[in-house]
Design a protein around this motif. Structure first.
Motif, PDB file in Angstrom:
ATOM      1  N   GLY A 153       0.818  -1.203   0.000  1.00 11.90           N
ATOM      2  CA  GLY A 153       0.000   0.000   0.000  1.00 11.90           C
ATOM      3  C   GLY A 153       0.850   1.252   0.000  1.00 11.90           C
ATOM      4  N   LEU A 154       1.939   1.229   0.780  1.00 10.61           N
ATOM      5  CA  LEU A 154       2.875   2.351   0.805  1.00 10.61           C
ATOM      6  C   LEU A 154       3.477   2.573  -0.575  1.00 10.61           C
ATOM      7  CD1 LEU A 154       4.614   4.446   2.383  1.00 10.61           C
ATOM      8  CD2 LEU A 154       6.225   2.591   2.831  1.00 10.61           C
ATOM      9  N   PHE A 155       3.907   1.477  -1.222  1.00  8.72           N
ATOM     10  CA  PHE A 155       4.525   1.591  -2.543  1.00  8.72           C
ATOM     11  C   PHE A 155       3.564   2.182  -3.561  1.00  8.72           C
ATOM     12  CE2 PHE A 155       4.853  -0.274  -6.792  1.00  8.72           C
ATOM     13  CZ  PHE A 155       6.087   0.235  -7.189  1.00  8.72           C
ATOM     14  N   TRP A 156       2.343   1.633  -3.635  1.00 10.91           N
ATOM     15  CA  TRP A 156       1.409   2.091  -4.670  1.00 10.91           C
ATOM     16  C   TRP A 156       0.962   3.525  -4.429  1.00 10.91           C
ATOM     17  CZ3 TRP A 156       1.647  -0.133  -9.001  1.00 10.91           C
ATOM     18  CH2 TRP A 156       1.825  -1.511  -9.122  1.00 10.91           C
ATOM     19  N   GLY A 157       0.819   3.920  -3.170  1.00 15.66           N
ATOM     20  CA  GLY A 157       0.453   5.306  -2.885  1.00 15.66           C
ATOM     21  C   GLY A 157       1.531   6.279  -3.313  1.00 15.66           C
ATOM     22  N   LEU A 158       2.788   5.963  -2.975  1.00 16.61           N
ATOM     23  CA  LEU A 158       3.911   6.823  -3.369  1.00 16.61           C
ATOM     24  C   LEU A 158       4.100   6.801  -4.889  1.00 16.61           C
ATOM     25  CD1 LEU A 158       6.537   5.986  -0.594  1.00 16.61           C
ATOM     26  CD2 LEU A 158       5.211   8.094  -0.836  1.00 16.61           C
ATOM     27  N   PHE A 159       3.883   5.636  -5.496  1.00 17.78           N
ATOM     28  CA  PHE A 159       4.030   5.524  -6.946  1.00 17.78           C
ATOM     29  C   PHE A 159       3.005   6.395  -7.661  1.00 17.78           C
ATOM     30  CE2 PHE A 159       3.517   3.086 -11.022  1.00 17.78           C
ATOM     31  CZ  PHE A 159       4.794   3.307 -11.503  1.00 17.78           C
ATOM     32  N   ALA A 160       1.796   6.486  -7.109  1.00 17.47           N
ATOM     33  CA  ALA A 160       0.770   7.358  -7.682  1.00 17.47           C
ATOM     34  C   ALA A 160       1.240   8.813  -7.661  1.00 17.47           C
ATOM     35  CB  ALA A 160      -0.538   7.214  -6.902  1.00 17.47           C
ATOM     36  N   GLY A 161       1.799   9.246  -6.528  1.00 18.03           N
ATOM     37  CA  GLY A 161       2.303  10.613  -6.431  1.00 18.03           C
ATOM     38  C   GLY A 161       3.448  10.872  -7.390  1.00 18.03           C
ATOM     39  N   PHE A 162       4.349   9.892  -7.536  1.00 17.84           N
ATOM     40  CA  PHE A 162       5.483  10.024  -8.443  1.00 17.84           C
ATOM     41  C   PHE A 162       5.017  10.155  -9.889  1.00 17.84           C
ATOM     42  CE2 PHE A 162       8.435   7.853 -11.348  1.00 17.84           C
ATOM     43  CZ  PHE A 162       9.574   8.661 -11.188  1.00 17.84           C
TER      44      PHE A 162
END
Length: 293
Positions: A153-162
């Motif tokens: 969940g942390l990865f996909w959330g940060l990936f969305a922002g990136f």
């Protein structure tokens, strides 16, 4: 930085209110609709809304020669990947926690601008970015336990922002000659088919008709925040430096918090109050000219 015009400030304020107050509506709609089905209805509504507006304004749908690759890339980063990544994030962590991660976008914009494009950061803008980062961290602190137990969940959330940050630079650094609202129309239209397919495959066909409240919230989300709000965002990206446009997005989760307090009677924590104050200072530094001697 030169003084930001009142028209740009008005556009920024309107966008912040429209996008920020929309987050509580997500919670209302997702109580009855699966995530991808909700996003599919929103995108269909937005596509139809922009189609009508572009036709009514007599604007051209033509895409400048050689700009289709950039348009597809912008659509992929700004909308398709963002929608998919945030949808994956909420499978592992609560939607509110995922939204905070998605709004790390301004920090990615600052990092990419400095490291990839060699953009100079003034002391004032650097201070604004650091204070804005403090606001994001203040919103993330209560969620650290969720992130630790669900690293996906942390990865996909940060990936969305990136990806949103990458899409911002694509829009900013490409010349879209002759394209007005059609730039937003095409990005949403390109995103629609894969989201529709995902909704059909993953969510399946709807088994019930949503309540009037949910239907109104979903259609409003597509017609106003998604269609008109996204168009306003791309206009801001063109008018402001990328870092400043990115920083302006920090205010959106703050408005979402206040909306949650007023609409859903959610509590306001001390850390959220700190984030609100930090955001006000950050945006003041970024958008208002400094004193000149």
């Amino acid at each position: 930085m030169d003084r930001v015009s009142p028209k740009v400030l008005a556009l920024l304020g309107t966008l912040t209110l429209v996008w920020g107050t929309n987050w509580p509506l997500f919670k209302i709609a997702l109580d009855e609709l699966p995530v991808l089905t909700f996003r599919a209805i929103v995108l269909v509504t937005a596509t139809l809304m922009l189609l009508v507006v572009v036709l009514a304004r007599g604007e051209s749908f033509a895409v400048p020669r050689g700009k289709w690759p950039a348009l597809i890339a912008a659509s992929t980063m700004n909308l398709l990947v963002w929608n998919i990544a945030t949808s994956l994030a909420v499978l592992y962590i609560p939607s509110g926690h995922a939204s905070v991660l998605a709004y790390t976008m301004p920090l990615w914009v600052a990092l990419l601008g400095f490291a990839v494009f060699g953009q100079r950061l003034t002391g004032r803008l650097l201070a604004a970015i650091l204070i804005g980062a403090a606001a994001v961290v203040a919103l993330m602190v209560p969620n650290f336990t969720s992130y630790a137990h669900a690293p996906a969940g942390l990865f996909w959330g940060l990936f969305a922002g990136f990806c949103w940050a990458v899409g911002t630079f694509i829009v900013k650094r490409t010349s879209w000659h002759g394209m007005g609202l059609s730039l937003t129309f095409w990005q949403i239209a390109i995103t629609l088919p894969p989201i529709l397919l995902g909704a059909l495959v993953i969510d399946g066909l709807p088994t019930h008709w949503p309540s009037t409240q949910v239907l109104v919230a979903t259609i409003y989300t597509g017609a106003v925040p998604m269609a008109l709000g996204t168009a306003a965002w791309f206009a801001l990206v063109k008018l402001l430096p990328a870092q400043v446009a990115g920083l302006s997005a920090i205010a959106i989760p703050i408005v979402a918090i206040v909306s949650g307090v007023l609409i859903l009677n959610e509590p306001l924590s001390a850390l959220q109050a700190i984030a609100i104050a930090s955001t006000v200072v950050s945006l003041s530094l970024a958008l208002m000219p400094g004193w000149r001697r």
